[in-house]
Write an enzyme that holds these catalytic residues in place. Structure first.
Site, mmCIF file in Angstrom:
data_model
loop_
_atom_site.group_PDB
_atom_site.id
_atom_site.type_symbol
_atom_site.label_atom_id
_atom_site.label_comp_id
_atom_site.label_asym_id
_atom_site.label_seq_id
_atom_site.Cartn_x
_atom_site.Cartn_y
_atom_site.Cartn_z
ATOM 1 N N ASP A 28 4.976 -5.414 9.618
ATOM 2 C CA ASP A 28 6.152 -5.022 10.718
ATOM 3 C C ASP A 28 5.984 -5.773 11.753
ATOM 4 O OD1 ASP A 28 6.766 -3.031 9.130
ATOM 5 O OD2 ASP A 28 5.996 -1.312 9.928
ATOM 6 N N ARG A 40 0.700 -1.080 -0.168
ATOM 7 C CA ARG A 40 -0.127 -0.019 0.125
ATOM 8 C C ARG A 40 0.630 1.162 0.100
ATOM 9 N NH1 ARG A 40 -4.691 1.285 4.512
ATOM 10 N NH2 ARG A 40 -2.615 1.736 5.720
ATOM 11 N N ASP A 44 0.670 -2.029 12.400
ATOM 12 C CA ASP A 44 0.983 -2.566 10.877
ATOM 13 C C ASP A 44 1.406 -4.253 11.020
ATOM 14 O OD1 ASP A 44 2.682 -1.182 8.235
ATOM 15 O OD2 ASP A 44 2.592 -3.248 8.758
ATOM 16 N N THR A 46 -0.468 7.494 -1.107
ATOM 17 C CA THR A 46 -1.849 7.382 -1.810
ATOM 18 C C THR A 46 -2.982 6.563 -1.113
ATOM 19 O OG1 THR A 46 -1.301 6.003 -3.306
ATOM 20 C CG2 THR A 46 -0.761 8.246 -3.759
#
Ligand code: PRP
Ligand code: URA
Length: 209
Positions: free
Chosen positions: A203, A104, A200, A108
């Site tokens: 991560d 991603r 995340d 944006t």
């Protein structure tokens, strides 16, 4: 319109609490995601077709059921989807695994495709797209589109945590796809993170930042 199922089994909820907790380290996070994926696989395979066979028990001849051998395919979205793949394969080891690489764009929030490698017979398989997080829905929508473009006909989506925005976006873009979740959270924040979420997923699985 696609249906949405939330697997709220107590064991799944319990483990998800520790997955969400920021004090949970990489090793434990990875183990818990793996375990929840297995538990979700147990639920998602509930409707697999059976066929009757005749066997000999030590006592007598009996009719009993075995899996009818439906062709399944797992499609983890790289990279965080990999964290759920082995857990699902524990229960359905014969499934073929295809990979769709997307990230991603942090500015944006649009998904960028970088890798697609699929079983050659995806049009005959029931595919389960796997990703821990369904946030804006952009990645899942793009991954499902990538599969349909290559002939896939039967697709389900399995995620740990979703935001309502992502669920609605997938339902709109792919009304034929049912969605299976461990939790449906409250909302997205301004950076496109799920609230309360788990941070995340990639991560936390791989110890990157
Ligand atoms: C995360 C997650 C999903 C995506 C969800 O991946 O694993 O793929 O974001 O967000 P969306 O619904 O708004 O598209 P990320 O792009 O961080 O890549 P990674 O798996 O390589 O960490
Ligand atoms: N991707 C993640 O890994 N976490 C979120 O909360 C949203 C997208």
């Amino acid at each position: 319109m696609g249906k949405v199922y939330v697997f709220d089994h107590p064991l799944i909820q319990h483990k998800l609490t520790f997955i969400r907790d920021k004090s949970t380290g990489t090793k434990e996070f990875r183990e818990l995601v793996d375990e929840v994926a297995t538990l979700m696989a147990f639920e998602i395979t509930r409707d697999l077709p059976l066929q009757e066979v005749t066997i000999e028990t030590p006592v007598e001849t009996a009719k009993s059921n075995v899996l009818a051998g439906k062709k399944l395919g797992l499609i983890p979205i790289l990279r965080a989807g990999l964290g759920m793949t082995d857990g699902i394969l524990q229960l359905i080891p014969a499934a073929k695994v295809g990979h769709v690489g997307l990230y991603r764009d942090p500015e944006t929030l649009q998904p960028v495709e970088y890798y697609v490698k699929l079983p050659s017979d995806i049009e005959e398989r029931e595919l389960i797209v796997i990703d821990p997080m369904l946030a804006t829905g952009g990645s899942a929508i793009e991954a499902i589109q990538a599969l349909k473009k290559r002939g896939a006909k039967q697709i389900r989506l399995m995620c740990l945590i979703a935001a309502p925005e992502g669920v609605e976006a997938v339902k709109e873009a792919h009304p034929d796809v049912d969605i299976y979740l461990a939790a449906l959270d409250e909302k997205l924040n301004e950076k496109g993170y799920i609230i309360p979420g788990l941070g995340d997923a990639g991560d936390r699985l791989y110890g990157t930042k």
